[in-house]
Design an enzyme around this catalytic site. Structure first.
Site, PDB file in Angstrom:
ATOM      1  N   ASP A  42      41.696  39.544  28.552  1.00 50.69           N
ATOM      2  CA  ASP A  42      41.739  39.274  27.109  1.00 50.69           C
ATOM      3  C   ASP A  42      42.798  38.209  26.810  1.00 50.69           C
ATOM      4  OD1 ASP A  42      43.974  40.806  27.473  1.00 50.69           O
ATOM      5  OD2 ASP A  42      43.440  42.375  26.044  1.00 50.69           O
ATOM      6  N   SER A  43      43.480  37.728  27.863  1.00 48.24           N
ATOM      7  CA  SER A  43      44.334  36.547  27.718  1.00 48.24           C
ATOM      8  C   SER A  43      43.484  35.343  27.312  1.00 48.24           C
ATOM      9  CB  SER A  43      45.087  36.250  29.029  1.00 48.24           C
ATOM     10  OG  SER A  43      44.188  36.230  30.116  1.00 48.24           O
ATOM     11  N   ASP A  81      38.256  42.846  30.586  1.00 47.72           N
ATOM     12  CA  ASP A  81      39.174  43.610  29.740  1.00 47.72           C
ATOM     13  C   ASP A  81      38.439  44.231  28.564  1.00 47.72           C
ATOM     14  OD1 ASP A  81      41.790  43.767  30.639  1.00 47.72           O
ATOM     15  OD2 ASP A  81      42.283  41.741  29.976  1.00 47.72           O
ATOM     16  N   LYS A 109      38.645  46.863  32.526  1.00 45.05           N
ATOM     17  CA  LYS A 109      40.098  47.124  32.618  1.00 45.05           C
ATOM     18  C   LYS A 109      40.583  47.621  31.264  1.00 45.05           C
ATOM     19  CE  LYS A 109      43.373  43.761  33.178  1.00 45.05           C
ATOM     20  NZ  LYS A 109      44.201  43.875  31.932  1.00 45.05           N
ATOM     21  N   GLU A 111      44.094  48.864  29.109  1.00 44.03           N
ATOM     22  CA  GLU A 111      45.561  48.890  29.041  1.00 44.03           C
ATOM     23  C   GLU A 111      46.053  50.265  28.626  1.00 44.03           C
ATOM     24  OE1 GLU A 111      46.463  44.260  27.840  1.00 44.03           O
ATOM     25  OE2 GLU A 111      47.667  45.798  26.896  1.00 44.03           O
ATOM     26  N   GLU A 173      52.168  45.249  35.354  1.00 41.98           N
ATOM     27  CA  GLU A 173      52.671  43.996  34.779  1.00 41.98           C
ATOM     28  C   GLU A 173      54.162  44.089  34.435  1.00 41.98           C
ATOM     29  OE1 GLU A 173      50.229  42.186  31.783  1.00 41.98           O
ATOM     30  OE2 GLU A 173      51.717  40.642  31.339  1.00 41.98           O
TER      31      GLU A 173
HETATM   32  O1  KIV Z   1      44.392  39.498  30.184  1.00 43.61           O
HETATM   33  C1  KIV Z   1      44.981  39.189  31.228  1.00 43.61           C
HETATM   34  O2  KIV Z   1      45.062  38.016  31.617  1.00 43.61           O
HETATM   35  C2  KIV Z   1      45.602  40.247  32.001  1.00 43.61           C
HETATM   36  C3  KIV Z   1      46.488  39.840  33.133  1.00 43.61           C
HETATM   37  C4  KIV Z   1      47.848  39.559  32.607  1.00 43.61           C
HETATM   38  C5  KIV Z   1      46.525  40.848  34.213  1.00 43.61           C
HETATM   39  O3  KIV Z   1      45.435  41.396  31.693  1.00 43.61           O
END
Ligand code: KIV
Length: 246
Positions: A42-43, A81, A109, A111, A173
């Site tokens: 989600d970056s 994500d 994924k 969080e 992280e």
């Molecule tokens: O969204 C992302 O890029 C991440 C990484 C920092 C692992 O979750």
């Protein structure tokens, strides 16, 4: 490649590689380099959409990026994500996870530890990757976490609970290296570090940092392996000059 391969890699001490990608072109490149896991992070909110917070990306955008990555990745395992809020309730978490699988993800994924949602997702046979330590979706700042004993103990406990759900891996992280090592030794699931020291079972970086695709200050743990920013600006300048000289 699938979960059992990642567990075998951990057992045999073979490091697992993960990188974020968001489109077919870069997924193809990472796939050609035989990167084990491609993370549609989600970056994307920051590096692709220019937003300030990862929490602002939508489910629709995550599905679009996942779809593009899947088209470019023929071998690598694709993880997407779950955007902020999409995993808050077990029922909607399962529906949203299924949307990402339909878009091409092999696993989702999540969080933190929304336990009921994680359990519901696993009960539906969906593969999951955990994410502990610094949690960008909800963090107030980007300082290292787990520095004091209480915080470190909490992260270790969360990792052990997640481990019980047999995730594909757990991303750790921005935590102290000693904690990264302790967690990696204490659980069966492979750990993938980003700013978690060298003792995790694998490493992940954001593609735009790894390739230096932007002019911004890098996070303290990021490592550059190329300078696409300089190469790109210089190519655009040459192109402009070429047009002017015609
Ligand atoms: O969204 C992302 O890029 C991440 C990484 C920092 C692992 O979750």
């Amino acid at each position: 490649m699938d979960k059992k391969d990642f567990y075998l890699m951990k057992k045999s001490g073979k490091a697992i590689s993960m990188v974020t990608v968001y489109d077919a072109a870069f997924a193809r490149m990472a796939d050609a380099a035989k990167i084990d896991m491609l993370l549609v992070g989600d970056s994307a909110a920051n590096v692709m959409l220019g937003m300030n917070r990862t929490a602002d990306i939508s489910m629709e955008a995550m599905c679009l990026f996942t779809n593009a990555v899947k088209r470019g990745a023929s071998n690598s395992y694709v993880i997407s994500d779950m955007p902020f809020g999409s995993d808050a309730e077990p029922k909607t978490a399962v529906l949203n996870a299924k949307k990402l699988l339909e878009a091409g993800a092999d696993a989702v994924k999540i969080e933190g530890l929304p336990l009921k949602s994680l359990e519901a997702i696993r009960e539906n046979g969906i593969e999951v990757v955990g994410h502990l330590g610094l949690l960008p979706q909800t963090a107030k700042n980007f300082k290292q976490v787990g520095q004091n004993e209480e915080e470190a103990e909490k992260i270790l406990e969360q990792a052990q609970i997640l481990d019980g759900l047999e995730p594909c891996a757990i991303v750790l992280e921005h935590i102290p290296s000693s904690l990264g090592q302790k967690i990696s030794q204490a659980i069966n699931a492979p750990t993938i570090g980003i700013g978690a020291g060298k003792h995790t079972d694998g490493q992940v970086l954001v593609m735009h940092d790894l390739l230096k695709m932007h002019p911004f200050k890098l996070p303290p743990f990021a490592k550059c392996f190329a300078n696409f920013w300089e190469a790109g600006v210089s190519a655009f300048c040459e192109y402009k000059n070429w047009i002017n000289e015609k």
